[in-house]
Design a protein around this motif. Structure first.
Motif, PDB file in Angstrom:
ATOM      1  N   SER A  30      44.718  47.016 -15.414  1.00  0.00           N
ATOM      2  CA  SER A  30      44.161  45.546 -15.521  1.00  0.00           C
ATOM      3  C   SER A  30      43.385  45.198 -14.118  1.00  0.00           C
ATOM      4  O   SER A  30      42.238  44.914 -14.089  1.00  0.00           O
ATOM      5  N   ALA A  31      44.321  45.413 -13.078  1.00  0.00           N
ATOM      6  CA  ALA A  31      43.923  45.082 -11.909  1.00  0.00           C
ATOM      7  C   ALA A  31      42.979  46.018 -11.228  1.00  0.00           C
ATOM      8  O   ALA A  31      41.616  45.630 -10.817  1.00  0.00           O
ATOM      9  N   VAL A  32      43.113  47.204 -11.099  1.00  0.00           N
ATOM     10  CA  VAL A  32      42.486  48.317 -10.688  1.00  0.00           C
ATOM     11  C   VAL A  32      40.913  48.343 -11.321  1.00  0.00           C
ATOM     12  O   VAL A  32      39.873  48.463 -10.841  1.00  0.00           O
ATOM     13  N   GLU A  33      40.904  48.177 -12.784  1.00  0.00           N
ATOM     14  CA  GLU A  33      39.708  48.220 -13.561  1.00  0.00           C
ATOM     15  C   GLU A  33      38.791  47.026 -12.948  1.00  0.00           C
ATOM     16  O   GLU A  33      37.452  47.366 -13.247  1.00  0.00           O
ATOM     17  N   VAL A  34      39.487  45.865 -12.769  1.00  0.00           N
ATOM     18  CA  VAL A  34      38.569  44.804 -12.427  1.00  0.00           C
ATOM     19  C   VAL A  34      37.763  45.116 -11.172  1.00  0.00           C
ATOM     20  O   VAL A  34      36.511  44.982 -10.925  1.00  0.00           O
ATOM     21  N   LEU A  35      38.647  45.836  -9.927  1.00  0.00           N
ATOM     22  CA  LEU A  35      37.975  46.192  -8.900  1.00  0.00           C
ATOM     23  C   LEU A  35      36.801  47.352  -9.017  1.00  0.00           C
ATOM     24  O   LEU A  35      35.804  47.045  -8.327  1.00  0.00           O
ATOM     25  N   ARG A  36      37.179  48.332  -9.995  1.00  0.00           N
ATOM     26  CA  ARG A  36      36.366  49.314 -10.103  1.00  0.00           C
ATOM     27  C   ARG A  36      34.945  48.986 -10.707  1.00  0.00           C
ATOM     28  O   ARG A  36      33.909  49.107 -10.308  1.00  0.00           O
ATOM     29  N   ALA A  37      35.170  47.973 -11.674  1.00  0.00           N
ATOM     30  CA  ALA A  37      33.677  47.449 -12.280  1.00  0.00           C
ATOM     31  C   ALA A  37      33.103  46.557 -11.211  1.00  0.00           C
ATOM     32  O   ALA A  37      31.820  46.419 -11.628  1.00  0.00           O
ATOM     33  N   ALA A  38      33.726  45.790 -10.458  1.00  0.00           N
ATOM     34  CA  ALA A  38      33.155  45.125  -9.473  1.00  0.00           C
ATOM     35  C   ALA A  38      32.155  45.846  -8.576  1.00  0.00           C
ATOM     36  O   ALA A  38      30.960  45.768  -8.658  1.00  0.00           O
ATOM     37  N   ASN A  39      32.494  47.238  -8.147  1.00  0.00           N
ATOM     38  CA  ASN A  39      32.051  48.220  -7.484  1.00  0.00           C
ATOM     39  C   ASN A  39      30.730  48.657  -8.363  1.00  0.00           C
ATOM     40  O   ASN A  39      29.695  48.700  -7.604  1.00  0.00           O
ATOM     41  N   ARG A  40      31.065  49.056  -9.406  1.00  0.00           N
ATOM     42  CA  ARG A  40      29.876  49.526 -10.445  1.00  0.00           C
ATOM     43  C   ARG A  40      28.770  48.364 -10.573  1.00  0.00           C
ATOM     44  O   ARG A  40      27.650  48.805 -10.589  1.00  0.00           O
TER      45      ARG A  40
END
Length: 323
Positions: free
Chosen positions: A31-41
């Motif tokens: 959940s945490a990592v996916e937020v960071l990944r989506a923020a980058n994308r």
């Protein structure tokens, strides 16, 4: 892949180091990592980076058995800005000196430090929550309080207190990290990320972790909801059934009919079930003697408590504690 000319000019905000503890929660971590990944994308820039660490490195198993590659704690990058301790089952028992030393040192240097899921246990043991608010999953709350009576512990889904954060785990980590992104880049990006994952809204940290049993029946029967609320508030010193009925302006017979209609059992049995469930949490999450747990949950004696516990769990309190 986006061409460099099309990339956003947003500044790089931080490097997240996730310290994985044994049996860490994969849902909280993802959940945490996916937020960071989506923020980058969505921002079209590498505004966040992350690294997974464990005490010795290598493939590290989560609570569900799925393992992820990790670096050992001595190979953390010097650019760490955010330290995230990701815990899980058994985190309350961790006392490894090298891990505690690592947490203290990195928390001192990092811009933000905290825990997701049951990582709060280790964060508190390392002392990084001293003088700060913190939270943990509701099932672990009593044990966490027992281990850390001096801390300011809440029941929020997550806490962000100055340069410290914590959350209840699972989906709460998603809301927490959306808030961290919002602090860095504003609500527009955090809402865009939430919509990307079909997450209807970003829950504020004051949101409750779980639905009180009273609220589940609020729409179908306000009277029933009111009675259950009084039960929940009086587990240590149970209120008599006639008094409970009087609180909401009905007779004991009417109360019994309402319970049979909406719950399918008597008020007495439901009330005992609430107290036994509370006792089960205390057995798993604290080291309190069974006799103290008995009285804390409104039972006249340990034998009285054990009788009711056996009916519901099909085992003794002592057996349940050792599972």
């Amino acid at each position: 892949m986006q061409k460099s000319a099309e990339k956003s000019a947003l500044p790089v905000t931080g490097h997240f180091v996730f310290l994985l503890l044994p049996n860490y929660s994969l849902l909280a971590l993802s959940s945490a990592v996916e937020v960071l990944r989506a923020a980058n994308r969505l921002s079209r820039a590498e505004i966040y980076s992350w690294q997974l660490l464990s005490s010795e490195g290598g493939l590290y198993a989560s609570s569900g058995g799925l393992a992820l590659p990790t670096d050992p704690i001595h190979e953390t990058t010097p650019a760490i800005t955010h330290l995230v301790i990701c815990g899980g089952d058994g985190s309350e028992n961790l006392t490894d000196p090298s891990t505690l030393s690592f947490v203290r040192e990195e928390a001192r240097k990092a811009r933000l430090s905290g825990a997701i899921s049951d990582g709060s246990y280790l964060a508190a043991r390392a002392g990084i929550f001293d003088g700060y608010r913190s939270t943990i999953h509701w099932q672990c709350h009593d044990g966490y309080v027992e281990q850390n009576p001096e801390l300011n512990i809440t029941r929020q889904i997550y806490e962000i207190d100055r340069d410290r954060f914590s959350c209840a785990g699972g989906a709460a980590a998603f809301d927490l990290f959306l808030q961290l992104v919002e602090r860095d880049y504003g609500r527009h990006l955090s809402l865009e990320i939430a919509e990307n994952f079909v997450h209807s809204d970003i829950r504020p940290q004051v949101s409750p972790q779980r639905l009180n049993p009273a609220y589940k029946f609020a729409a179908s029967s306000p009277k029933l909801s009111g009675i259950i609320q009084h039960m929940e508030q009086n587990l240590e010193t149970p209120v008599s059934l006639p008094k409970l009925a009087e609180y909401v302006g009905i007779t004991p017979r009417q109360m019994d009919r309402i319970f049979q209609q909406y719950v399918g059992e008597s008020p007495s049995k439901f009330y005992i079930g609430l107290r036994v469930r509370r006792a089960a949490y205390l057995l798993r999450q604290t080291s309190l003697p069974i006799s103290e747990i008995s009285f804390a949950c409104g039972f006249a004696s340990s034998s009285h408590f054990a009788r009711h516990f056996q009916k519901i769990w099909r085992m003794s309190p002592r057996q349940y504690r050792t599972l």
